[in-house]
Design an enzyme around this catalytic site. Structure first.
Site, PDB file in Angstrom:
ATOM      1  N   TYR A  92      -1.591  -3.600  -6.917  1.00 22.76           N
ATOM      2  CA  TYR A  92      -1.282  -4.367  -5.721  1.00 22.76           C
ATOM      3  C   TYR A  92      -2.328  -4.267  -4.610  1.00 22.76           C
ATOM      4  O   TYR A  92      -2.646  -3.182  -4.132  1.00 22.76           O
ATOM      5  CB  TYR A  92       0.080  -3.939  -5.139  1.00 22.76           C
ATOM      6  N   SER A 138      -1.167  -3.457  10.315  1.00 21.68           N
ATOM      7  CA  SER A 138      -0.818  -4.336   9.195  1.00 21.68           C
ATOM      8  C   SER A 138       0.433  -5.155   9.507  1.00 21.68           C
ATOM      9  O   SER A 138       1.413  -4.623  10.028  1.00 21.68           O
ATOM     10  CB  SER A 138      -0.577  -3.491   7.949  1.00 21.68           C
ATOM     11  N   HIS A 172     -10.403  -2.267  11.715  1.00 19.10           N
ATOM     12  CA  HIS A 172      -9.322  -3.123  11.189  1.00 19.10           C
ATOM     13  C   HIS A 172      -9.061  -4.232  12.209  1.00 19.10           C
ATOM     14  O   HIS A 172      -8.055  -4.219  12.917  1.00 19.10           O
ATOM     15  CB  HIS A 172      -8.073  -2.251  10.975  1.00 19.10           C
ATOM     16  N   ASP A 196      -9.268  -9.712   9.118  1.00 16.97           N
ATOM     17  CA  ASP A 196      -8.734  -8.369   8.830  1.00 16.97           C
ATOM     18  C   ASP A 196      -9.717  -7.233   9.140  1.00 16.97           C
ATOM     19  O   ASP A 196      -9.289  -6.170   9.548  1.00 16.97           O
ATOM     20  CB  ASP A 196      -8.320  -8.292   7.354  1.00 16.97           C
ATOM     21  N   CYS A 204       0.927  -7.373  11.749  1.00 17.86           N
ATOM     22  CA  CYS A 204       1.228  -7.507  13.176  1.00 17.86           C
ATOM     23  C   CYS A 204       0.490  -8.682  13.811  1.00 17.86           C
ATOM     24  O   CYS A 204       0.357  -8.753  15.026  1.00 17.86           O
ATOM     25  CB  CYS A 204       0.906  -6.217  13.904  1.00 17.86           C
ATOM     26  N   LYS A 216      -9.585  -2.227   1.923  1.00 18.43           N
ATOM     27  CA  LYS A 216      -9.261  -1.063   2.749  1.00 18.43           C
ATOM     28  C   LYS A 216     -10.079   0.148   2.317  1.00 18.43           C
ATOM     29  O   LYS A 216     -10.498   0.950   3.147  1.00 18.43           O
ATOM     30  CB  LYS A 216      -7.768  -0.749   2.652  1.00 18.43           C
ATOM     31  N   ARG A 222       0.840  -1.195   0.000  1.00 20.69           N
ATOM     32  CA  ARG A 222       0.000   0.000   0.000  1.00 20.69           C
ATOM     33  C   ARG A 222       0.877   1.248   0.000  1.00 20.69           C
ATOM     34  O   ARG A 222       1.970   1.244   0.551  1.00 20.69           O
ATOM     35  CB  ARG A 222      -0.900   0.025   1.242  1.00 20.69           C
ATOM     36  N   ARG A 266       1.951 -12.168  -0.674  1.00 18.87           N
ATOM     37  CA  ARG A 266       0.621 -12.443  -0.114  1.00 18.87           C
ATOM     38  C   ARG A 266      -0.036 -13.662  -0.739  1.00 18.87           C
ATOM     39  O   ARG A 266       0.238 -14.001  -1.892  1.00 18.87           O
ATOM     40  CB  ARG A 266      -0.279 -11.225  -0.367  1.00 18.87           C
TER      41      ARG A 266
HETATM   42  P1  GTP Z   1      -2.192  -7.709   7.409  1.00 16.03           P
HETATM   43  O1  GTP Z   1      -2.726  -8.735   6.472  1.00 16.03           O
HETATM   44  O2  GTP Z   1      -1.150  -6.836   6.806  1.00 16.03           O
HETATM   45  O3  GTP Z   1      -3.283  -6.887   8.028  1.00 16.03           O
HETATM   46  O4  GTP Z   1      -1.371  -8.494   8.561  1.00 16.03           O
HETATM   47  P2  GTP Z   1      -1.845  -9.318   9.846  1.00 16.03           P
HETATM   48  O5  GTP Z   1      -2.097  -8.385  10.980  1.00 16.03           O
HETATM   49  O6  GTP Z   1      -2.920 -10.267   9.499  1.00 16.03           O
HETATM   50  O7  GTP Z   1      -0.497 -10.127  10.243  1.00 16.03           O
HETATM   51  P3  GTP Z   1      -0.123 -11.674  10.040  1.00 16.03           P
HETATM   52  O8  GTP Z   1      -0.918 -12.572  10.945  1.00 16.03           O
HETATM   53  O9  GTP Z   1      -0.138 -11.985   8.615  1.00 16.03           O
HETATM   54  O10 GTP Z   1       1.369 -11.667  10.588  1.00 16.03           O
HETATM   55  C1  GTP Z   1       2.347 -10.815  10.043  1.00 16.03           C
HETATM   56  C2  GTP Z   1       3.725 -11.239  10.462  1.00 16.03           C
HETATM   57  O11 GTP Z   1       3.839 -11.295  11.869  1.00 16.03           O
HETATM   58  C3  GTP Z   1       4.106 -12.615   9.924  1.00 16.03           C
HETATM   59  O12 GTP Z   1       5.421 -12.579   9.465  1.00 16.03           O
HETATM   60  C4  GTP Z   1       3.979 -13.502  11.124  1.00 16.03           C
HETATM   61  O13 GTP Z   1       4.858 -14.587  11.056  1.00 16.03           O
HETATM   62  C5  GTP Z   1       4.295 -12.569  12.292  1.00 16.03           C
HETATM   63  N1  GTP Z   1       3.566 -12.960  13.512  1.00 16.03           N
HETATM   64  C6  GTP Z   1       2.233 -13.211  13.611  1.00 16.03           C
HETATM   65  N2  GTP Z   1       1.899 -13.582  14.867  1.00 16.03           N
HETATM   66  C7  GTP Z   1       3.043 -13.564  15.588  1.00 16.03           C
HETATM   67  C8  GTP Z   1       3.352 -13.855  16.959  1.00 16.03           C
HETATM   68  O14 GTP Z   1       2.496 -14.198  17.767  1.00 16.03           O
HETATM   69  N3  GTP Z   1       4.653 -13.695  17.332  1.00 16.03           N
HETATM   70  C9  GTP Z   1       5.622 -13.289  16.452  1.00 16.03           C
HETATM   71  N4  GTP Z   1       6.867 -13.169  16.906  1.00 16.03           N
HETATM   72  N5  GTP Z   1       5.373 -13.037  15.155  1.00 16.03           N
HETATM   73  C10 GTP Z   1       4.099 -13.152  14.730  1.00 16.03           C
HETATM   74  C1  SPV Z   2      -2.941  -4.405   5.424  1.00 10.70           C
HETATM   75  O1  SPV Z   2      -1.978  -3.764   5.013  1.00 10.70           O
HETATM   76  O2  SPV Z   2      -3.495  -4.156   6.521  1.00 10.70           O
HETATM   77  C2  SPV Z   2      -3.465  -5.533   4.630  1.00 10.70           C
HETATM   78  C3  SPV Z   2      -2.884  -5.772   3.309  1.00 10.70           C
HETATM   79  O3  SPV Z   2      -4.377  -6.211   5.062  1.00 10.70           O
HETATM   80  S1  SPV Z   2      -3.570  -4.733   2.108  1.00 10.70           S
HETATM   81  O4  SPV Z   2      -4.796  -5.356   1.602  1.00 10.70           O
HETATM   82  O5  SPV Z   2      -2.585  -4.606   1.020  1.00 10.70           O
HETATM   83  O6  SPV Z   2      -3.895  -3.461   2.678  1.00 10.70           O
HETATM   84 MN    MN Z   3      -4.860  -5.716   7.230  1.00  7.38          MN
END
Ligand code: GTP
Ligand code: SPV
Ligand code: MN
Length: 601
Positions: free
Chosen positions: A216, A267, A245, A294, A269, A225, A86, A385
């Site tokens: 993207y 994002s 979110h 999400d 996290c 979003k 983004r 992704r």
């Molecule tokens: P968006 O799709 O961008 O909104 O991301 P999200 O909040 O869904 O995050 P996601 O669960 O995809 O995790 C993002 C990154 O954080 C990945 O590389 C995971 O491996 C890492 N991660 C997720 N949960 C944990 C955790 O509990 N501990 C640690 N150390 N890393 C984590």
């Molecule tokens: C985020 O960035 O919080 C996502 C990925 O979930 S995107 O759809 O690219 O915004």
């Molecule tokens: Mn997200």
């Protein structure tokens, strides 16, 4: 790999389901006249249409077919290397006044912006096919559900929207022929995928989104979003609901008691991972199910907060996903998935950093170059992704289609903080919880273009996604609280605290169940806690750490409150609120004074 591609020509019966709504047809005509496509393709979401679009995408090198035995019905797409996340700097909220967009958004004057965008869109689809994608956000029988149309010149967008939303006939039927019906107008064109001509613009008053110059994810899947959060949050405030979110998960105890929890993490996290959590062995009989990963749309019903997931698929971070960290995600993406910017192995499989097993001896990296384990570059982009339908998730919650939503017992805020913020604590009440959300901060990630690892305030994980003035948004949260007779309890978590050696102190992933159990126990009013200046903190024996290989010093560090660090943190809260130029509600300013005072007691 191609992003822009020439027009395609469909046989009879494909791409010719023209809607009947005249207002809609007029709008498509208007955009068609402006962009001058070779032809118009009316999507109906059918299986036949999908197969045709995939076949054309393969021919045009927009997709690569993966090994059917290894990942059935799945494809790889590579975005332009200049277009992998983004772009927050080029995301605009175009309200009549700058004040309506508020201090955290980039504002742009609507008439001028329309005129600039129309200039860019003029003739932009020459030689290309213009796809019209009807979709709904939300379960079909939810009062919150919204109709949207996305016009796009990208087949990748069409194929992704079919996974991420309920797309096609269902939306046309819902729209009907009422010329006054409410629906979101989304226009997307790749143009020439030039970062200098990349703008993601929102016109909340017109329920309109125009996105140009990117191919993207969050920039172009306008349902996500742009509609579900930026326009969604604007509509939510006007109509008295919430667009957040947040992931939504269900958690069932061995006794069969079920709670739902919503959690806002910025994002990349950990939302998708938390939403798909599998409890460790020790938690026999506990079950976690996914409603959403999400976005949550929430409304007040009988004094409680109920949430629906408006999406129908997951657009998830690939790197780090493995059978060890997230088996449910691995099973979900083992078929029917689009992969974006991962590596391709010599046998037609996909690979990424953190996948189970050894790296392949040779692969093609996300840019399309040769890659070996000796290469300095990453094989998969850090923000690569997967796009996968939620029905693939073995832990999908049985009430995911429930129109009224699921009742939320707890809201969790969390960010990526190497220091200062404890593993978990509970707010004293709703208003204090709103303060936790409003002041949360997180280290930036690869999900957005720009520097990674910098701590920034990201209120409710909505900094890039709130479609109006953040002060009004805070006030909206406070107002919702007044309507709740059974408000969810509010918590803050931090899976990312690091020790002196720079290593994560907490194992995370499935082990987060231990924190979740405490949260649930607090909701059931049987979890122990200690009072602290921050709020309620688990005591040394309140977290179930049975069968976890972690030493007591580590746990103490995870739950520790360093007064020096918190003096700095509170000063940062003040600096942040001050930077918002007087829009922060008085209740939140007084929450800060109370927090500071608790530290001196
Ligand atoms: P968006 O799709 O961008 O909104 O991301 P999200 O909040 O869904 O995050 P996601 O669960 O995809 O995790 C993002 C990154 O954080 C990945 O590389 C995971 O491996 C890492 N991660 C997720 N949960 C944990 C955790 O509990 N501990 C640690 N150390 N890393 C984590
Ligand atoms: C985020 O960035 O919080 C996502 C990925 O979930 S995107 O759809 O690219 O915004
Ligand atoms: Mn997200």
């Amino acid at each position: 790999m191609k992003n822009t591609a020439p027009a395609i020509f469909a046989p009879d019966g494909i791409g010719d389901t023209k809607p009947i709504n005249q207002a809609m047809l007029d709008w498509v005509h208007e955009i068609g006249t402006l962009t001058e496509p070779e032809n118009i393709f009316w999507c109906d979401g059918s299986e036949r249409e999908n197969e045709f679009l995939i076949a054309e995408s393969l021919k045009q090198n927009v997709l690569i077919k993966l090994n059917e035995k290894k990942v059935p019905r799945s494809y790889l797409h590579r975005s332009n290397p200049n277009d992998v996340a983004r772009v927050e700097r080029f995301t605009f909220i175009c309200t009549p006044t700058k004040e309506e967009a508020g201090p955290t958004n980039t504002w742009s004057e609507p008439a001028e912006t329309y005129s600039k965008l129309h200039g860019l869109l003029k003739g932009a689809m020459r030689g290309r096919t213009m796809f019209v994608v009807p979709y709904i956000m939300g379960p079909p029988d939810s009062p919150l559900t919204k109709v949207g149309f996305e016009i796009t010149d990208s087949k990748y967008v069409v194929l992704s929207m079919r996974i991420m939303t309920r797309m096609g006939k269902i939306a046309l039927e819902r729209l009907g022929n009422d010329p006054k019906a409410e629906w979101n107008r989304g226009v997307h064109s790749l143009l020439d995928v030039d970062p200098a001509r990349r703008f993601i613009c929102h016109f909340p008053q017109d329920n309109t989104i125009i996105s140009v110059g990117s191919g993207y994810g969050g920039n172009v899947l306008l349902s996500k979003k742009c509609l579900a959060l930026r326009i969604g949050s604007y509509l939510a405030r006007k109509q008295g609901w919430m667009a957040e979110h947040m992931l939504i998960l269900g958690v069932e105890s061995p006794e069969g008691k079920k709670h739902y929890v919503a959690a806002a993490f910025p994002s990349a996290c950990g939302k998708t991972n938390f939403a798909m959590l599998i409890p460790p062995k020790h938690f026999k009989g506990w079950k976690v199910t996914t409603v959403g990963d999400d976005i949550a749309w929430m409304q007040v019903r009988d004094g409680r907060l109920y949430a629906v997931n408006p999406e129908s698929g997951y657009f998830g971070v690939v790197p780090g996903t493995s059978y060890k960290s997230n088996p449910n995600a691995m099973k979900s993406i083992a078929r029917d998935s689009l992969y974006t910017n991962v590596a391709l192995t010599d046998d037609g499989d996909v690979w990424w950093e953190g996948k189970d097993g050894p790296p392949p001896a040779h692969a093609i990296d996300w840019r399309g170059n040769d890659w070996t384990p000796e290469s300095k570059e990453k094989a998969a982009h850090p923000n690569s992704r997967f796009t996968t339908p939620m029905r693939n998730n073995p832990a999908l919650d049985s009430d995911v289609e429930e129109g009224k939503g699921v009742p939320i017992s707890a809201i969790i805020f969390g960010g990526r903080r190497s220091d200062t913020v404890p593993l978990v604590y509970q707010a004293l009440d709703w208003d204090h919880g709103v303060y936790l959300g409003a002041t949360m901060a997180s280290e930036t990630t690869a999900a957005a273009a720009g520097a990674v690892g910098q701590v920034r305030r990201d209120p409710m994980a909505m900094l890039p996604f709130c479609g109006y003035n953040i002060g009004d948004y805070f006030q909206h949260w406070l107002d919702i609280g007044k309507r709740l007779t059974h408000p969810p309890l509010i918590f803050n978590v931090n899976w990312f605290r690091k020790g002196a050696g720079g290593k994560f102190l907490w194992p995370g992933f499935g082990e987060n169940m231990r924190v979740l159990k405490w949260v649930i126990n607090r909701c059931e009013v049987n979890g122990g806690a200690l009072q602290s200046p921050l709020g309620w903190l688990p005591g040394p024996h309140d977290l179930d750490l049975e069968e976890l290989d972690i030493d007591h010093k580590c746990v103490a560090e995870l739950l520790g409150i360093d007064h020096g660090e918190w003096q700095k943190e509170i000063a940062e809260h003040k600096k942040f609120f001050d930077s918002l130029g007087g829009v922060v509600p008085q209740q939140l300013l007084s929450q800060r004074d109370q927090l500071a005072a608790r530290f001196t007691e």
